[in-house]
Design a protein around this motif. Sequence first.
Motif, PDB file in Angstrom:
ATOM      1  N   GLU A 209       0.822  -1.213   0.000  1.00 57.90           N
ATOM      2  CA  GLU A 209       0.000   0.000   0.000  1.00 57.90           C
ATOM      3  C   GLU A 209       0.860   1.269   0.000  1.00 57.90           C
ATOM      4  N   GLY A 210       0.669   2.095  -1.037  1.00 57.73           N
ATOM      5  CA  GLY A 210       1.407   3.347  -1.156  1.00 57.73           C
ATOM      6  C   GLY A 210       2.843   3.175  -1.616  1.00 57.73           C
ATOM      7  N   LYS A 211       3.259   1.935  -1.860  1.00 58.87           N
ATOM      8  CA  LYS A 211       4.650   1.665  -2.218  1.00 58.87           C
ATOM      9  C   LYS A 211       4.795   1.053  -3.602  1.00 58.87           C
ATOM     10  N   ALA A 212       3.652   0.786  -4.239  1.00 61.90           N
ATOM     11  CA  ALA A 212       3.656   0.264  -5.604  1.00 61.90           C
ATOM     12  C   ALA A 212       2.357   0.692  -6.280  1.00 61.90           C
ATOM     13  N   ARG A 213       2.444   1.009  -7.555  1.00 60.85           N
ATOM     14  CA  ARG A 213       1.247   1.274  -8.354  1.00 60.85           C
ATOM     15  C   ARG A 213       0.898  -0.022  -9.074  1.00 60.85           C
ATOM     16  N   VAL A 214      -0.329  -0.457  -8.891  1.00 66.58           N
ATOM     17  CA  VAL A 214      -0.760  -1.724  -9.474  1.00 66.58           C
ATOM     18  C   VAL A 214      -2.042  -1.501 -10.256  1.00 66.58           C
ATOM     19  N   GLN A 215      -2.065  -2.004 -11.480  1.00 67.79           N
ATOM     20  CA  GLN A 215      -3.275  -2.052 -12.294  1.00 67.79           C
ATOM     21  C   GLN A 215      -3.536  -3.533 -12.537  1.00 67.79           C
ATOM     22  N   MET A 216      -4.792  -3.967 -12.297  1.00 64.98           N
ATOM     23  CA  MET A 216      -5.087  -5.390 -12.355  1.00 64.98           C
ATOM     24  C   MET A 216      -6.401  -5.624 -13.083  1.00 64.98           C
TER      25      MET A 216
END
Length: 104
Positions: A82-89
Amino acid sequence: MPAYVIVNVEVLDEEAGWAYAPVAQKSILDHGGRYLVAGPTPEPVEGSWDSPRMLVIEFPDMDRIRQWYNSPEYRQARKIREGKARVQMLFVEGSPPEGFSLPA
């Protein structure tokens, strides 16, 4: 029918990424998932791809994906990143062996 999780990832905090990866991987494998593609995003053949890493994960079916995604194990993994990686799924169902049908 197999279902797939397609993920674009941009890690903002490498230390958190190293903490997240084994927790997420274990949860995926424990829920019947298997990695088909995992690594740096190759040079696009057409268009652009805005994420430096990508994954394609296969599950036996869409129900199993939803069980994995909502599991306590994967919730813990999401909290780590959380807040440490941008994830699109994306969750997508596979096509039948004869392929897809065109709209009428």
